[in-house]
Design a protein around this motif. Sequence first.
Motif, PDB file in Angstrom:
ATOM      1  N   ALA A   1       0.586  -1.186  -0.118  1.00  0.00           N
ATOM      2  CA  ALA A   1      -0.146   0.047  -0.045  1.00  0.00           C
ATOM      3  C   ALA A   1       0.629   1.404   0.065  1.00  0.00           C
ATOM      4  O   ALA A   1       0.616   2.272  -0.727  1.00  0.00           O
ATOM      5  CB  ALA A   1      -1.035  -0.166   1.213  1.00  0.00           C
ATOM      6  N   ILE A   2       1.810   1.074   0.554  1.00  0.00           N
ATOM      7  CA  ILE A   2       2.883   2.370   0.894  1.00  0.00           C
ATOM      8  C   ILE A   2       3.586   2.585  -0.436  1.00  0.00           C
ATOM      9  O   ILE A   2       3.670   3.602  -0.926  1.00  0.00           O
ATOM     10  CB  ILE A   2       3.913   2.307   2.040  1.00  0.00           C
ATOM     11  CG1 ILE A   2       3.405   2.378   3.278  1.00  0.00           C
ATOM     12  CG2 ILE A   2       4.985   3.389   1.887  1.00  0.00           C
ATOM     13  CD1 ILE A   2       2.723   3.593   3.370  1.00  0.00           C
ATOM     14  N   GLU A   3       3.675   1.551  -1.245  1.00  0.00           N
ATOM     15  CA  GLU A   3       4.386   1.875  -2.546  1.00  0.00           C
ATOM     16  C   GLU A   3       3.577   2.446  -3.466  1.00  0.00           C
ATOM     17  O   GLU A   3       3.722   3.202  -4.364  1.00  0.00           O
ATOM     18  CB  GLU A   3       4.872   0.320  -3.112  1.00  0.00           C
ATOM     19  CG  GLU A   3       5.560   0.361  -4.538  1.00  0.00           C
ATOM     20  CD  GLU A   3       6.689   1.135  -4.542  1.00  0.00           C
ATOM     21  OE1 GLU A   3       7.047   1.457  -5.587  1.00  0.00           O
ATOM     22  OE2 GLU A   3       7.721   1.218  -3.522  1.00  0.00           O
ATOM     23  N   ALA A   4       2.171   1.765  -3.380  1.00  0.00           N
ATOM     24  CA  ALA A   4       1.050   2.520  -4.195  1.00  0.00           C
ATOM     25  C   ALA A   4       1.030   4.130  -4.001  1.00  0.00           C
ATOM     26  O   ALA A   4       0.910   4.921  -4.838  1.00  0.00           O
ATOM     27  CB  ALA A   4      -0.230   1.897  -4.081  1.00  0.00           C
ATOM     28  N   CYS A   5       1.122   4.400  -2.486  1.00  0.00           N
ATOM     29  CA  CYS A   5       1.055   5.873  -2.126  1.00  0.00           C
ATOM     30  C   CYS A   5       2.174   6.521  -2.626  1.00  0.00           C
ATOM     31  O   CYS A   5       1.719   7.698  -3.345  1.00  0.00           O
ATOM     32  CB  CYS A   5       1.128   5.966  -0.627  1.00  0.00           C
ATOM     33  SG  CYS A   5      -0.322   5.253   0.319  1.00  0.00           S
ATOM     34  N   LYS A   6       3.236   5.996  -2.879  1.00  0.00           N
ATOM     35  CA  LYS A   6       4.456   6.794  -3.246  1.00  0.00           C
ATOM     36  C   LYS A   6       4.200   7.044  -4.896  1.00  0.00           C
ATOM     37  O   LYS A   6       4.726   7.840  -5.409  1.00  0.00           O
ATOM     38  CB  LYS A   6       5.751   6.111  -3.085  1.00  0.00           C
ATOM     39  CG  LYS A   6       6.292   6.133  -1.615  1.00  0.00           C
ATOM     40  CD  LYS A   6       7.368   5.071  -1.569  1.00  0.00           C
ATOM     41  CE  LYS A   6       7.646   5.127  -0.078  1.00  0.00           C
ATOM     42  NZ  LYS A   6       8.877   4.260   0.364  1.00  0.00           N
ATOM     43  N   LEU A   7       3.730   5.864  -5.599  1.00  0.00           N
ATOM     44  CA  LEU A   7       3.604   5.983  -6.870  1.00  0.00           C
ATOM     45  C   LEU A   7       2.410   7.049  -7.271  1.00  0.00           C
ATOM     46  O   LEU A   7       2.522   7.617  -8.128  1.00  0.00           O
ATOM     47  CB  LEU A   7       3.230   4.718  -7.579  1.00  0.00           C
ATOM     48  CG  LEU A   7       4.238   3.440  -7.622  1.00  0.00           C
ATOM     49  CD1 LEU A   7       3.713   2.187  -7.843  1.00  0.00           C
ATOM     50  CD2 LEU A   7       5.253   4.014  -8.455  1.00  0.00           C
ATOM     51  N   ARG A   8       1.391   7.178  -6.297  1.00  0.00           N
ATOM     52  CA  ARG A   8       0.501   8.126  -6.506  1.00  0.00           C
ATOM     53  C   ARG A   8       0.778   9.565  -6.444  1.00  0.00           C
ATOM     54  O   ARG A   8       0.175  10.603  -6.601  1.00  0.00           O
ATOM     55  CB  ARG A   8      -0.773   7.889  -5.565  1.00  0.00           C
ATOM     56  CG  ARG A   8      -1.354   6.477  -6.053  1.00  0.00           C
ATOM     57  CD  ARG A   8      -2.837   6.511  -5.161  1.00  0.00           C
ATOM     58  NE  ARG A   8      -3.666   7.178  -5.828  1.00  0.00           N
ATOM     59  CZ  ARG A   8      -5.122   7.377  -4.893  1.00  0.00           C
ATOM     60  NH1 ARG A   8      -4.967   6.917  -3.867  1.00  0.00           N
ATOM     61  NH2 ARG A   8      -5.938   8.313  -5.463  1.00  0.00           N
ATOM     62  N   GLY A   9       2.018   9.881  -5.600  1.00  0.00           N
ATOM     63  CA  GLY A   9       2.339  11.040  -5.501  1.00  0.00           C
ATOM     64  C   GLY A   9       2.585  11.534  -3.946  1.00  0.00           C
ATOM     65  O   GLY A   9       2.868  12.855  -3.597  1.00  0.00           O
ATOM     66  N   VAL A  10       2.120  10.521  -3.071  1.00  0.00           N
ATOM     67  CA  VAL A  10       2.247  10.967  -1.567  1.00  0.00           C
ATOM     68  C   VAL A  10       3.857  11.191  -1.273  1.00  0.00           C
ATOM     69  O   VAL A  10       4.611  10.305  -1.490  1.00  0.00           O
ATOM     70  CB  VAL A  10       1.749   9.958  -0.691  1.00  0.00           C
ATOM     71  CG1 VAL A  10       1.947  10.374   0.934  1.00  0.00           C
ATOM     72  CG2 VAL A  10       0.174   9.740  -0.939  1.00  0.00           C
ATOM     73  N   LYS A  11       3.986  12.458  -0.819  1.00  0.00           N
ATOM     74  CA  LYS A  11       5.538  12.748  -0.519  1.00  0.00           C
ATOM     75  C   LYS A  11       6.238  11.823   0.292  1.00  0.00           C
ATOM     76  O   LYS A  11       7.753  11.654   0.656  1.00  0.00           O
ATOM     77  CB  LYS A  11       5.803  14.279  -0.318  1.00  0.00           C
ATOM     78  CG  LYS A  11       5.040  15.015  -1.545  1.00  0.00           C
ATOM     79  CD  LYS A  11       5.109  16.609  -1.271  1.00  0.00           C
ATOM     80  CE  LYS A  11       5.003  17.308  -2.497  1.00  0.00           C
ATOM     81  NZ  LYS A  11       4.529  18.651  -1.999  1.00  0.00           N
ATOM     82  N   ASN A  12       5.437  11.756   1.519  1.00  0.00           N
ATOM     83  CA  ASN A  12       6.085  11.102   2.636  1.00  0.00           C
ATOM     84  C   ASN A  12       5.286  10.026   3.344  1.00  0.00           C
ATOM     85  O   ASN A  12       4.385  10.174   3.989  1.00  0.00           O
ATOM     86  CB  ASN A  12       6.173  12.176   3.764  1.00  0.00           C
ATOM     87  CG  ASN A  12       7.041  11.787   5.081  1.00  0.00           C
ATOM     88  OD1 ASN A  12       7.809  10.469   4.864  1.00  0.00           O
ATOM     89  ND2 ASN A  12       7.166  12.274   6.112  1.00  0.00           N
ATOM     90  N   ALA A  13       5.616   8.631   2.701  1.00  0.00           N
ATOM     91  CA  ALA A  13       4.751   7.681   2.965  1.00  0.00           C
ATOM     92  C   ALA A  13       5.934   6.447   3.404  1.00  0.00           C
ATOM     93  O   ALA A  13       6.601   6.238   2.890  1.00  0.00           O
ATOM     94  CB  ALA A  13       4.055   7.145   1.675  1.00  0.00           C
ATOM     95  N   ILE A  14       5.625   5.966   4.495  1.00  0.00           N
ATOM     96  CA  ILE A  14       6.063   4.963   5.509  1.00  0.00           C
ATOM     97  C   ILE A  14       5.539   3.792   5.853  1.00  0.00           C
ATOM     98  O   ILE A  14       4.364   3.858   6.259  1.00  0.00           O
ATOM     99  CB  ILE A  14       6.934   5.659   6.680  1.00  0.00           C
ATOM    100  CG1 ILE A  14       7.554   6.870   6.341  1.00  0.00           C
ATOM    101  CG2 ILE A  14       7.833   4.691   7.464  1.00  0.00           C
ATOM    102  CD1 ILE A  14       7.525   7.945   7.695  1.00  0.00           C
ATOM    103  N   SER A  15       6.162   2.623   5.589  1.00  0.00           N
ATOM    104  CA  SER A  15       5.482   1.248   5.980  1.00  0.00           C
ATOM    105  C   SER A  15       5.911   0.905   7.396  1.00  0.00           C
ATOM    106  O   SER A  15       7.335   0.866   7.781  1.00  0.00           O
ATOM    107  CB  SER A  15       5.894   0.307   5.239  1.00  0.00           C
ATOM    108  OG  SER A  15       5.486  -1.085   5.482  1.00  0.00           O
ATOM    109  N   LEU A  16       5.087   1.051   8.366  1.00  0.00           N
ATOM    110  CA  LEU A  16       5.294   0.745   9.900  1.00  0.00           C
ATOM    111  C   LEU A  16       3.934   0.535  10.426  1.00  0.00           C
ATOM    112  O   LEU A  16       2.765   0.903  10.106  1.00  0.00           O
ATOM    113  CB  LEU A  16       6.133   1.802  10.502  1.00  0.00           C
ATOM    114  CG  LEU A  16       5.658   3.554  10.419  1.00  0.00           C
ATOM    115  CD1 LEU A  16       4.419   3.477  11.525  1.00  0.00           C
ATOM    116  CD2 LEU A  16       6.928   4.315  10.652  1.00  0.00           C
ATOM    117  N   ASP A  17       4.143  -0.190  11.755  1.00  0.00           N
ATOM    118  CA  ASP A  17       2.898  -0.232  12.853  1.00  0.00           C
ATOM    119  C   ASP A  17       3.246   1.052  13.730  1.00  0.00           C
ATOM    120  O   ASP A  17       4.010   1.349  14.105  1.00  0.00           O
ATOM    121  CB  ASP A  17       3.268  -1.564  13.347  1.00  0.00           C
ATOM    122  CG  ASP A  17       2.070  -1.731  14.661  1.00  0.00           C
ATOM    123  OD1 ASP A  17       1.580  -0.876  14.695  1.00  0.00           O
ATOM    124  OD2 ASP A  17       1.968  -3.042  14.851  1.00  0.00           O
TER     125      ASP A  17
END
Length: 237
Positions: free
Chosen positions: A91-107
Amino acid sequence: MKDLFGKAILDYQLGNYTEDIKTETSISEEDDLPLPYLFRDYDEMPSLEKKALDITSGSVLDIGCGAGSHSLYLQNTRGLEVTAVDISPNAIEACKLRGVKNAISLDVMTMTSNNKYDTLLLLMNGAGMCGRLEKLTAFLEKLKTLIAPGGQILLDSSDIIYMFEDDEEDGGVWIPADKSYYGEVDYIVKYKGEEEPAFDWMYIDYDTLKKAADYNGFKCTCILEGEHYDYLAQLSL
């Protein structure tokens, strides 16, 4: 975890959309969750989400961001500084591809308190990610460490007591004995022939949320009620 939810989101973003996610819970039958819905624009969002985005301010932590639709609106339309986090790497990879500037995979439960945010956003039943009512205090205590002075938590959820209503005219309800709280469910995700192991999820009624919030030092306000037992709440210190 197979991260099927995130895999479906990433498939959609990459143009590999062939079928929807299927979801099932311990109290409901299998149902389709259309992938395009996760990529909706502001105008397509329900009133609770629109209201939450309208009153979001300052620096934002979008917890359980999914496909990043809320983050993108706040970042691109509102001009806010947004950090989008999700336990799903896909999901975070998709966010980055969509243009979210600061997206991080974590709990979020592993986040340090070095950064503080003016608005913590938990939409699409974000409070449910703590899984069980007995874990709600620890969840709220963690969120408390992430709020800047004068900040707020915005979350929505639903009271699912209607799902246990008796068909008889006395208006009684049937509550399952295997859960400590009727809003607790076992949640299953299926996608492209694969099935995720059941995980804990929770829908919390407003009165129970308010009691937990009061106990943990929050002021809890119901900002808006939806059309089907759902609501938007604001928590502040």
